[in-house]
Write a protein that holds these residues in place. Structure first.
Motif, mmCIF file in Angstrom:
data_model
loop_
_atom_site.group_PDB
_atom_site.id
_atom_site.type_symbol
_atom_site.label_atom_id
_atom_site.label_comp_id
_atom_site.label_asym_id
_atom_site.label_seq_id
_atom_site.Cartn_x
_atom_site.Cartn_y
_atom_site.Cartn_z
ATOM 1 N N GLY A 206 1.649 -24.980 15.442
ATOM 2 C CA GLY A 206 1.107 -25.994 14.548
ATOM 3 C C GLY A 206 1.466 -25.729 13.104
ATOM 4 N N PHE A 207 0.839 -26.511 12.211
ATOM 5 C CA PHE A 207 1.172 -26.448 10.791
ATOM 6 C C PHE A 207 -0.037 -26.905 9.978
ATOM 7 C CE2 PHE A 207 3.061 -29.945 13.166
ATOM 8 C CZ PHE A 207 2.291 -31.008 12.721
ATOM 9 N N ARG A 208 -0.003 -26.588 8.702
ATOM 10 C CA ARG A 208 -1.091 -26.948 7.788
ATOM 11 C C ARG A 208 -0.656 -28.030 6.817
ATOM 12 N NH1 ARG A 208 -2.022 -21.565 8.473
ATOM 13 N NH2 ARG A 208 -4.140 -21.082 9.184
ATOM 14 N N SER A 209 -1.631 -28.832 6.426
ATOM 15 C CA SER A 209 -1.422 -29.788 5.350
ATOM 16 C C SER A 209 -1.838 -29.157 4.032
ATOM 17 C CB SER A 209 -2.254 -31.057 5.586
ATOM 18 O OG SER A 209 -1.953 -31.640 6.832
ATOM 19 N N ALA A 210 -1.330 -29.688 2.962
ATOM 20 C CA ALA A 210 -1.791 -29.297 1.633
ATOM 21 C C ALA A 210 -2.848 -30.293 1.163
ATOM 22 C CB ALA A 210 -0.621 -29.258 0.655
ATOM 23 N N ILE A 211 -3.652 -29.901 0.187
ATOM 24 C CA ILE A 211 -4.619 -30.811 -0.425
ATOM 25 C C ILE A 211 -3.887 -31.637 -1.472
ATOM 26 C CG2 ILE A 211 -6.749 -30.990 -1.746
ATOM 27 C CD1 ILE A 211 -7.207 -29.925 1.038
ATOM 28 N N LEU A 212 -3.906 -32.975 -1.297
ATOM 29 C CA LEU A 212 -3.153 -33.865 -2.181
ATOM 30 C C LEU A 212 -4.014 -34.428 -3.301
ATOM 31 C CD1 LEU A 212 -1.061 -35.894 0.426
ATOM 32 C CD2 LEU A 212 -0.359 -33.882 -0.879
ATOM 33 N N GLU A 213 -3.337 -35.025 -4.290
ATOM 34 C CA GLU A 213 -4.033 -35.734 -5.350
ATOM 35 C C GLU A 213 -4.717 -36.974 -4.761
ATOM 36 O OE1 GLU A 213 -0.829 -35.282 -5.062
ATOM 37 O OE2 GLU A 213 0.081 -34.389 -6.846
ATOM 38 N N ARG B 123 1.129 -38.981 2.195
ATOM 39 C CA ARG B 123 0.029 -38.511 3.043
ATOM 40 C C ARG B 123 0.487 -38.338 4.498
ATOM 41 N NH1 ARG B 123 -4.840 -38.463 0.593
ATOM 42 N NH2 ARG B 123 -5.001 -39.571 -1.399
ATOM 43 N N ILE B 124 1.338 -39.251 4.964
ATOM 44 C CA ILE B 124 1.834 -39.131 6.331
ATOM 45 C C ILE B 124 2.707 -37.888 6.466
ATOM 46 C CG2 ILE B 124 3.334 -40.185 8.068
ATOM 47 C CD1 ILE B 124 2.373 -42.910 7.027
ATOM 48 N N ALA B 125 3.609 -37.681 5.501
ATOM 49 C CA ALA B 125 4.462 -36.486 5.534
ATOM 50 C C ALA B 125 3.623 -35.214 5.463
ATOM 51 C CB ALA B 125 5.462 -36.527 4.381
ATOM 52 N N ASN B 126 2.564 -35.262 4.650
ATOM 53 C CA ASN B 126 1.708 -34.090 4.488
ATOM 54 C C ASN B 126 0.942 -33.786 5.768
ATOM 55 O OD1 ASN B 126 0.410 -32.031 2.753
ATOM 56 N ND2 ASN B 126 -1.421 -33.262 3.113
ATOM 57 N N PHE B 127 0.552 -34.838 6.520
ATOM 58 C CA PHE B 127 -0.169 -34.639 7.777
ATOM 59 C C PHE B 127 0.645 -33.768 8.732
ATOM 60 C CE2 PHE B 127 -1.275 -35.645 12.121
ATOM 61 C CZ PHE B 127 -2.660 -35.652 12.112
ATOM 62 N N PHE B 128 1.957 -33.985 8.735
ATOM 63 C CA PHE B 128 2.829 -33.222 9.621
ATOM 64 C C PHE B 128 3.423 -31.991 8.939
ATOM 65 C CE2 PHE B 128 2.810 -37.462 11.514
ATOM 66 C CZ PHE B 128 2.510 -37.148 12.830
ATOM 67 N N GLY B 129 2.838 -31.610 7.781
ATOM 68 C CA GLY B 129 3.245 -30.379 7.118
ATOM 69 C C GLY B 129 4.609 -30.445 6.479
ATOM 70 N N MET B 130 5.154 -31.659 6.249
ATOM 71 C CA MET B 130 6.531 -31.787 5.786
ATOM 72 C C MET B 130 6.643 -32.099 4.303
ATOM 73 S SD MET B 130 8.356 -33.738 8.982
ATOM 74 C CE MET B 130 7.314 -35.185 8.855
ATOM 75 N N ASN C 3 -7.778 -29.942 13.323
ATOM 76 C CA ASN C 3 -8.987 -29.405 12.713
ATOM 77 C C ASN C 3 -9.037 -29.789 11.241
ATOM 78 O OD1 ASN C 3 -9.898 -28.122 15.090
ATOM 79 N ND2 ASN C 3 -8.556 -26.376 14.706
ATOM 80 N N ASN C 4 -10.253 -30.063 10.741
ATOM 81 C CA ASN C 4 -10.439 -30.610 9.398
ATOM 82 C C ASN C 4 -9.641 -31.911 9.283
ATOM 83 O OD1 ASN C 4 -11.113 -31.093 6.745
ATOM 84 N ND2 ASN C 4 -10.227 -29.187 5.944
ATOM 85 N N LEU C 5 -10.004 -32.857 10.116
ATOM 86 C CA LEU C 5 -9.273 -34.105 10.291
ATOM 87 C C LEU C 5 -9.049 -34.845 8.977
ATOM 88 C CD1 LEU C 5 -8.102 -36.178 12.331
ATOM 89 C CD2 LEU C 5 -10.403 -37.169 12.464
ATOM 90 N N LEU C 6 -10.053 -34.875 8.103
ATOM 91 C CA LEU C 6 -9.946 -35.621 6.839
ATOM 92 C C LEU C 6 -9.354 -34.786 5.714
ATOM 93 C CD1 LEU C 6 -13.345 -37.565 6.855
ATOM 94 C CD2 LEU C 6 -11.122 -38.241 7.809
ATOM 95 N N ASN C 7 -8.917 -33.563 6.040
ATOM 96 C CA ASN C 7 -8.326 -32.666 5.043
ATOM 97 C C ASN C 7 -9.289 -32.448 3.869
ATOM 98 O OD1 ASN C 7 -6.283 -30.926 4.322
ATOM 99 N ND2 ASN C 7 -5.106 -32.475 3.217
#
Length: 856
Positions: free
Chosen positions: A247-254, A262-269, A828-832
């Motif tokens: 798996g992979f992690r998302s970052a916290i966005l502005e 947001r879509i790219a961030n969901f997949f860690g990209m 996990n942490n669905l809403l980031n």
């Protein structure tokens, strides 16, 4: 103590008393659909139902009955009762194996931890929750804490367990909750901390969580409860299971981030580092595998398992030292900033913070072929891991860019080597007397990057004898003796011998009586005596008691009440630790005294059936009082000019509250099923004497009195580092080959923390120089400063006027590809959500993973 010793020895002798002309009936009870053994099935005489036994964790039963021909009833909640005929001969063992079929009208769970013998969950006199292994697997747990978080009233805060606000934050030292694997302690002997990743999640029978003081059964560390992980032995059919995940992690966005981002961030990209909260390059990935194989080989039961993990991590290192302004170094304790800081605070690279873990475990048991009732064996577990610990986030200024980095000097890199070996012997005599000997050698070596390494070895042994007296209407008696010796070597502990070694010794005797009256009332009484000694000098002797009653008031209606005493001796670390982290000191207190408690609760449990959904509703009120409560108090102490922490006896504390939960499940149609765990806990954790002085120190000629109010940001008596409201929900729906799961957790705003954390942060803004520690914690927590501090009795801050608390949601979906293969997608942490449970440390952002499970 002498009287207690006499009572226990008398009871042990009584257990060995002679029996009448009888024979032994024994056998194994299994599920005819799965061939799995059944734990807690009741096998009793039809003519006298006080004579019988419950199957143990291996599905085996054994009891003594008079010679002759008898009809025997076998029953198990959720199974159809079965009646068999047996003939018993004098002095001989008769074997009768029983297969049972499903009855969809009932639901139950059998536990061991509450009384150290098999009991039905609904008939217990104390509060207990049970976690099944399916929840661990379904949630994609890399360690056992993510499953424990779904237990009502239980919080894991920075790897520290809290049950019903029974403890605060203590730097990972001195757990108030006993952590056990197969009834044996797994807490490090010198620090009193569990390595959660060391627990073999791939081979769990079930996890039993006892709430409230449990020292009579589990000793010193069980001040507010116990968590007992029961591993599994082989069933009749061999099982091999392999679980692979990545798996992979998302970052916290502005807040104003675009949909595409947001879509790219969901997949860690998302490669952007614009807001500073993404400190890593590329993808912050994690991957690993678990495996387990169990089988019977003639008289041997064999289980092997293991776990491998790579995790890039979500907390980054400090900014490179070269980028830290010289004036900011003052906050780290560098009085002379002309000294090159690189010489004192080592740079940590991004790659250094990753976690790498390898673990291997085994269970071996031999069932003696010639001596009926005798088995013996060896269990073992070995782990090597690299990970980090972050004490303080970097800052909360402007865009909160430092929340996911560590403050300079406060991150520790740790290489851990640990193992345990558990030799054991179990013997059930022809009279049904059980003799149990179990032991553990627990070794831990934590090699830390900041010259704060710790090495410890714990030797633990316990002998226990159990007997059920049919002539006394099923009186169950347990008596035992346990002892442990801990040796610890570390430069950060003072008080040891000339070679820097500290040691502690603990010896105990205990007895417990359990009796059922009128077939509906269970009564339990227990006593324990403990002897504790540190460094061959100071010692303490302490007796404790417990009593409880459970009454089956109606069909599946149970009322319970209990009283229990608890105590906890300070660990070696709490008394003798002397170290620092990033300019914060951690100071020793050799005068630290043991803490004690008592706990009362009154509960009601109701079984219910709605259509084909079966479950239990539970409601309980509890009250726990603490004396000489040990707290990790931050402030200024005369041993060092730097601010820091010290373990102190803070006087009398009290925790009251209520808890309610619903647990159940149902198979509505052949294709549709559901399971639910939900709970709500409300506590009032408060200082009984908030203005009493519990510690006095002298700094610069000034006398400093420490009270609850003087060390707190909130002066309304609420204890520090507690959540007063906890809500949890886990629901799983299954339809044909699909399963969909959802998890919700809510943590209310933490009203009180150490005042010095706010005062240092405030001094940064006021330009007061030496105290600078720029964390931004006041702004992050949403509190309001009161500028007029002339009244020392007034609150320093208006607490929680902006912060509603934290809620976290997880989701999962799985598909049974084949009978032997399941695929799952877990978020996990669905809403980031950006949230913190332990002040000055962030929790994980969103993770998404795929998981494949093979079971043959």
């Amino acid at each position: 103590m002498k009287k207690l010793l006499f009572i226990v020895l008398l009871g042990a002798g009584f257990l060995s008393a002679s029996a009448q002309d009888t024979g032994i009936l024994t056998g194994i009870v299994t599920d005819n659909a799965t061939d799995e053994t059944l734990i807690g099935a009741n096998v009793v005489l039809m003519t006298d139902r006080t004579k019988g036994a419950s199957t143990d964790i291996n599905g085996k039963y054994s009891f003594t009955i008079p010679v002759g021909k008898h009809q025997v009833i076998c029953s198990f909640v959720s199974m159809k009762a079965d009646t068999v005929t047996v003939v018993i001969e004098s002095g001989k063992v008769t074997t009768m194996n029983i297969e049972m079929g499903m009855n969809a009208e009932q639901l139950s769970t059998v536990v061991v931890s509450a009384g150290k013998f098999e009991q039905k969950l609904e008939e217990l006199t104390v509060s207990m929750d049970v976690i099944k292994p399916a929840l661990i697997e379904n949630r994609g747990s890399t360690n056992i804490t993510s499953a424990l978080e779904q237990t009502p009233g239980l919080t894991i805060m920075d790897e520290e367990p809290q049950i019903r606000s029974g403890s605060g934050y203590s730097f990972g030292v001195g757990s108030r909750v006993a952590i056990l694997v197969d009834d044996l302690p797994i807490l490090n002997g010198d620090i009193g901390k569990a390595e959660w990743s060391f627990i073999p999640t791939e081979n769990v029978e079930q996890i039993e969580v006892i709430k409230g003081a449990s020292s009579v059964l589990y000793g010193s560390s069980a001040l507010s409860g116990a968590i007992n992980v029961r591993t599994a032995y082989p069933k009749e059919k061999p099982v091999t299971k392999v679980n692979v995940f990545t798996g992979f992690r998302s970052a916290i966005l502005e807040d104003d981030a675009s949909a595409g981002k947001r879509i790219a961030n969901f997949f860690g990209m998302d490669a952007s580092k614009a807001n500073g909260k993404k400190w890593w390059d590329g993808v912050a990935n994690f991957s690993g595998m678990n495996f387990m194989h169990s089988r019977k080989i003639k008289q041997w039961d064999v289980v092997i398992g293991g776990n491998f993990l790579y995790d890039y991590g979500y907390l980054g290192p400090q900014r490179p030292i070269a980028t830290v302004a010289p004036e900011d170094l003052i906050g780290l304790g560098y009085v002379d900033i002309t000294v090159a800081p690189q010489d004192t605070v080592a740079d940590i690279d991004n790659k250094d913070v990753r976690e790498i873990r390898g673990r291997f475990n085994f269970n071996l048991r031999h069932r003696h072929k010639k001596v009926s009732g005798l088995n013996y064996g060896l269990n073992g577990n070995f782990m090597r891991s690299s990970k980090n610990f972050s004490l303080v986030w970097q800052s909360n200024e402007n865009d909160r860019s430092g929340l996911y980095r560590s403050y300079p000097g406060t991150m520790t890199l740790t290489e851990i080597t640990t193992f345990y070996l558990d030799p054991f012997v179990n013997y059930v005599t022809a009279r049904g007397i059980q003799h149990i000997f179990r032991s553990r050698i627990l070794f831990n070596n934590s090699d830390n990057s900041n010259n704060q390494s710790v090495r410890s070895t714990v030797f633990f042994g316990e002998y226990q004898i159990q007997r059920t007296f049919e002539k006394m209407k099923g009186l169950n008696v347990i008596a035992g003796a346990a002892g442990s010796y801990t040796s610890s070597e570390s430069e950060i502990f003072i008080g040891g011998d000339s070679s820097g070694v500290n040691n502690s010794k603990n010896f105990s005797l205990y007895m417990q009586l359990d009796q059922k009256f009128f077939k509906v009332v269970n009564v339990s009484i227990g006593v324990r005596g403990e002897y504790f000694q540190i460094n061959d000098t100071e010692f303490v002797v302490r007796p404790v008691f417990r009593a409880g009653l459970s009454w089956r008031a109606g069909r599946e209606s149970y009322i319970r009440g209990s009283y229990g005493q608890g105590y906890r001796f300070p660990t070696i670390a709490e008394k003798y630790i002397l170290t620092s982290s990033g300019g914060l000191g951690i100071f020793p207190n050799p005068e630290l005294k043991p803490e004690t408690s008592w706990n009362m609760e009154l509960g009601f449990k109701q079984g219910f059936k709605v259509g084909k959904f079966f479950g239990y509703f539970d409601l309980v009120g509890f009250w726990q009082e603490y004396n000489n409560s040990i707290q990790f108090v931050m402030g200024r102490y005369s041993v060092d000019p730097l601010p820091g922490f010290k373990f102190l006896n803070t006087g009398k504390n009290r925790v009251r509250g209520i808890e309610t939960s619903i647990m159940g499940g149902g198979q509505f149609t052949k294709s549709l099923g559901m399971s639910v765990i939900m709970g709500y806990t409300y506590t009032i954790p408060e200082s009984v004497e908030p203005n009493d002085v519990f510690y006095t120190d002298s700094i610069g000629g000034s006398r400093i009195n420490h009270t609850h109010n003087s060390t707190s940001i909130d002066t309304m008596k609420i204890l520090k580092y507690r959540f007063q409201h906890l809500v949890n929900l886990d629901i799983e729906l299954s339809y044909k080959k699909w399963s969909l799961g959802y998890t919700f957790r809510y943590y209310s705003y933490m009203k009180n923390i150490d005042k010095v954390l706010y005062s240092m942060d405030s001094n940064v803004k006021e330009g007061n120089g030496y105290d600078q520690f720029d964390t931004g914690i006041i702004e992050y927590r949403g509190d309001t400063e009161i500028q007029d501090w002339t009244d020392p009795g007034a609150p320093r801050y208006i607490v929680g006027d902006k912060h509603p608390g934290n809620y976290v949601m997880d989701a999962r979906v799985s598909f049974q590809v084949a009978e032997w293969l399941k695929a799952a997608f877990i978020v996990n942490n669905l809403l980031n959500s950006e949230y913190s449970l332990r002040p000055l440390k962030m929790e994980q952002p969103r993770t998404a993973s795929i998981q494949f499970t093979v079971k043959v």
